[in-house]
Motif scaffolding. Structure first.
Motif, PDB file in Angstrom:
ATOM      1  N   GLY A  26       0.780  -1.236   0.000  1.00 58.52           N
ATOM      2  CA  GLY A  26       0.000   0.000   0.000  1.00 58.52           C
ATOM      3  C   GLY A  26       0.803   1.272   0.000  1.00 58.52           C
ATOM      4  N   SER A  86      -1.513   3.394   2.109  1.00 53.55           N
ATOM      5  CA  SER A  86      -2.962   3.497   1.937  1.00 53.55           C
ATOM      6  C   SER A  86      -3.603   2.120   1.981  1.00 53.55           C
ATOM      7  N   GLU A  87      -4.813   2.069   2.523  1.00 57.41           N
ATOM      8  CA  GLU A  87      -5.599   0.835   2.493  1.00 57.41           C
ATOM      9  C   GLU A  87      -6.405   0.728   1.207  1.00 57.41           C
TER      10      GLU A  87
END
Length: 792
Positions: free
Chosen positions: A434, A450-451
């Motif tokens: 991510g 980031s997810e």
């Protein structure tokens, strides 16, 4: 054979300015060689715009110095005008983000002493009555801006340089350059010259001269057009009525500038798709020539300018100028030492050579004279690019910079061109987990995680889409265990019999003991912080140094300079090793084999059969290690560590989270908080300066770095915000962020009045917010969390 002290190659505004300022500094035996005539290349056809608008204090000072030189100093010295018109200038916008940018630059200028006025639409109409206001929300006004005749200014500097004893050889191409026995031989059309110093000020020819010198010059000529109109009736009426000259006006969104030229106007458009020219070598015969007009390329920009200034339509096109100007990958000039050479210098690559030339010559003359720049040089230092800045990179970035000449400069801006040049061996693993990447000295590094797949960072002056992810990263490092890829560090192996005296003379601190780690700051002759090294003493004759990614060439030059006359070998192993950080209260459970290591110690050992160099230290204030490993074994080690850490709640963290956490510890950052302008004592690093040096580094008046807690607002601080005490600016923020562990808005700032301790505020995008000096780090001030056996 002609023998001189300095040869300057290039007779444009930059080179002649250096000649002039070296004479002023007392240098003698100076020679400038020019392949054609003075101002040939890009100087003669420049529009001559001069501004104080800049996002960086050093760039602003280059420009302000040029204005003073052209407007005041040269006319007084020569008795003749240089054609400087103090017309003032404005930038207009319909973009709210642009207004944030304007407020930020205005805040910096409050501190530097070049105040700029943020404009309302009504004020725009008052200053420039020919402009339509449709859609405009505001602007910024630069009252001391103007324009100059480039030829008159350059010739005035040349005249004063000659009076001071300098020589200028015109119509004298350079044919070859080589260095032997510590001196330079420059073969020219008028014979060979031997010189101690050589300066590449060749501008349009900067890349070719760099090739002769054996130096990579990442600049590219780009064609820029502007048109000059016939008489504009509205302008002629103003002149007849005795009204002042119209201010220059720029519309960054539409990408054009307009200034008055006698009773007409000059319109300069910047197209988004730049046209590079002669990338691999300018034709030898090229001099004061221009390209044929190509107005079709910029017709849409011309139409937009006419919509904003209808008076443009009332004058026909008298002249079209289409000529090359040079762009570097970040649009800033290349000024300073040439990497790998003690007596070779660069003064080239400026896309605004007239605007910056007067100041650039002063800047480099000071550097050559005193061994250190007069201000922080990182924005212009020619060593901010390495060998990785190859042809494809310099072309891609020049096109991007030209197209974004009027782009909004966001505080965490990441531009897309020229990416992917230097990849950590963990790069793909980071992406898979991510990571949203940023660029650092050609490297790709994780900024945040980031997810959401394929996330991209928002561009904003306010909290962006990475704020919440960074909070999660900080939480993982604070409560569990988090890993980071720190492979972008610059890394150097130092070996040899003279290692001990080498380390003792490297910087301000004493060398660490065997098996220990220390922090050492390399200093300029004036006592400013040039470099910051983490020094690990591995053996009596072996040390390992790491430093900031962007400092690689600067630090290598310093190490080689300090090693002269000593029996030591310096190897740059930056690309050979990867670095994995394992941090957090569960780090000892993740790596129990290392848990007994004392704080600030090093150990060469194995983890899961993989040879590592473990350093027991932390830049984020949590328990953990940096694990340095051979590039080829990095992915195997990372995956093994991941398996170990997952049961303990593994997370990852990037550069943004690290910045937040280090500010909560009050840790200084090289290149932002630590620069050549300030001594380590002023930076609050007295503990890292040995006692016998402290008196010599004391300055009067001394500046003072403080850690500020700032009242919460909708914008977190980043850099270049002015600090106020009442109605006077007393300091400048160098870095800032929101501290997720403490819930505090934090900033490091220099106070130029060290007595200003109370009643402080920080101006952030035009809003004053109360600020308090913190007497100690707000997070774990006693460093208990980083020590072995500490409990969270």
């Amino acid at each position: 054979m002609t023998k001189v002290q300095v040869v300057i190659i290039g007779g444009g505004a930059m080179g002649v300015s250096l000649l002039y300022h070296l004479v002023k500094a007392g240098w003698r035996d100076l020679l400038l060689v020019e392949k054609n005539d003075l101002t040939h290349g890009s100087t003669w056809h420049a529009a001559g715009l001069c501004t104080h608008f800049a996002h960086n204090a050093t760039i602003q000072e280059l420009r302000a110095t040029s204005v003073r030189l052209y407007r005041d100093i040269l006319p007084q010295e020569t008795g003749r005008d240089c054609g400087f018109h103090r017309s003032g200038a404005m930038r207009i916008t319909r973009n709210p983000d642009r207004m944030d940018e304007f407020r930020h630059v205005a805040g910096l200028s409050e501190f530097t002493g070049y105040p700029l006025e943020v404009l309302t639409p009504d004020r725009i109409a008052e200053l420039h009555p020919l402009a339509r206001l449709d859609g405009l929300i505001g602007g910024i006004y630069e009252p001391d801006d103007g324009h100059v005749d480039p030829t008159l200014a350059t010739q005035a500097m040349a005249e004063m340089a000659r009076k001071g004893g300098a020589q200028i050889w015109r119509n004298c191409p350079v044919e070859a350059i080589r260095q032997t026995r510590g001196r330079w031989r420059i073969d020219t059309a008028k014979g060979p010259v031997e010189s101690l110093h050589v300066v590449n000020a060749a501008g349009t020819w900067g890349w070719e001269v760099g090739q002769m010198m054996g130096v990579n010059i990442p600049s590219v000529p780009v064609l820029h057009q502007y048109l000059v109109t016939d008489t504009i009736p509205a302008v002629a009426e103003r002149i007849a009525g005795g009204l002042p000259e119209l201010p220059m006006i720029r519309d960054p969104e539409e990408s054009w500038y307009v200034r008055q030229e006698r009773d007409g106007l000059i319109l300069g458009p910047y197209e988004k798709e730049a046209q590079v020219w002669s990338v691999d070598g300018v034709p030898p015969s090229f001099g004061a020539e221009l390209m044929p007009p190509d107005l079709d390329r910029v017709a849409h920009i011309i139409e937009a300018a006419m919509a904003r200034l209808p008076a443009l339509e009332t004058g026909g096109v008298k002249t079209v100028v289409n000529g090359p100007i040079t762009f570097t990958p970040d649009a800033n000039p290349l000024i300073g030492p040439a990497h790998g050479h003690d007596t070779a210098w660069l003064l080239t690559g400026s896309s605004m050579g007239v605007m910056e030339g007067g100041g650039a010559g002063w800047f480099l003359a000071h550097w050559m004279t005193h061994g250190a720049p007069p201000m922080d040089a990182l924005a212009v230092d020619s060593r901010r690019f390495g060998a990785w800045a190859d042809r494809d990179y310099r072309v891609a970035k020049a096109v991007e910079c030209f197209g974004l000449q009027f782009g909004v400069h966001y505080p965490h801006e990441e531009r897309p061109a020229g990416r992917g040049l230097r990849l950590s061996p963990l790069h793909d693993l980071m992406i898979a987990r991510g990571a949203v990447m940023g660029a650092a000295h050609g490297w790709e590094r994780p900024n945040w995680f980031s997810e959401t797949p394929n996330a991209r960072p928002e561009e904003s002056f306010r909290r962006a889409n990475w704020f919440a992810p960074v909070a999660r990263e900080v939480s993982a490092a604070t409560s569990r265990v988090a890993m980071a890829d720190l492979s972008v560090f610059s890394k150097f192996e130092i070996t040899g019999a003279d290692l001990a005296p080498f380390l003792e003379t490297l910087g301000a601190n004493r060398a660490p003991d065997l098996g220990r780690i220390g922090l050492c700051h390399g200093l300029t002759p004036a006592g400013g912080v040039l470099s910051e090294f983490t020094v690990t003493r591995l053996a009596e004759d072996h040390a390992y140094l790491t430093s900031a990614a962007a400092a690689e060439e600067i630090d290598l030059d310093l190490l080689r300079l300090r090693a002269k006359g000593m029996d030591v070998e310096i190897r740059n192993v930056t690309d050979d090793l990867a670095v994995i950080a394992v941090m957090g209260p569960k780090a000892p459970e993740t790596c129990p084999e290392l848990a007994d290591m004392p704080w600030l110690s090093a150990r060469e050992t194995t983890l899961d059969g993989i040879a590592i160099r473990a350093l027991r230290l932390s830049y984020i204030g949590e328990c953990g290690w940096e694990l340095h490993v051979a590039r080829g074994a990095a992915t195997t080690l990372f995956e093994a560590l991941e398996r170990r850490a997952t049961p303990h709640g593994l997370g990852f963290y990037g550069a943004y989270a690290a910045n937040s956490m280090r500010l909560e510890k009050g840790y200084r950052g090289w290149g932002s908080d630590l620069t050549t302008e300030r001594s380590p004592l002023e930076a609050g690093l007295t503990a890292f300066v040995r006692k016998d040096l402290r008196d010599g580094l004391t300055r009067d008046p001394a500046w003072d770095m403080v850690l500020l807690e700032i009242a919460t607002g909708e914008v977190d601080p980043f850099y270049a915000h002015s600090v106020w005490q009442g109605d006077r600016p007393v300091g400048i923020v160098t870095s800032g962020a929101y501290g997720h562990r403490t819930g505090k808005v934090l900033a490091l700032a220099y106070l130029r009045d060290a007595t200003a301790r109370d009643g402080l505020s920080v101006s952030i995008l035009g809003t004053r917010r109360a600020a308090t000096i913190l007497p100690q780090a707000p997070f774990d001030p006693d460093d208990t969390r980083m020590k072995p056996g500490a409990t969270p």
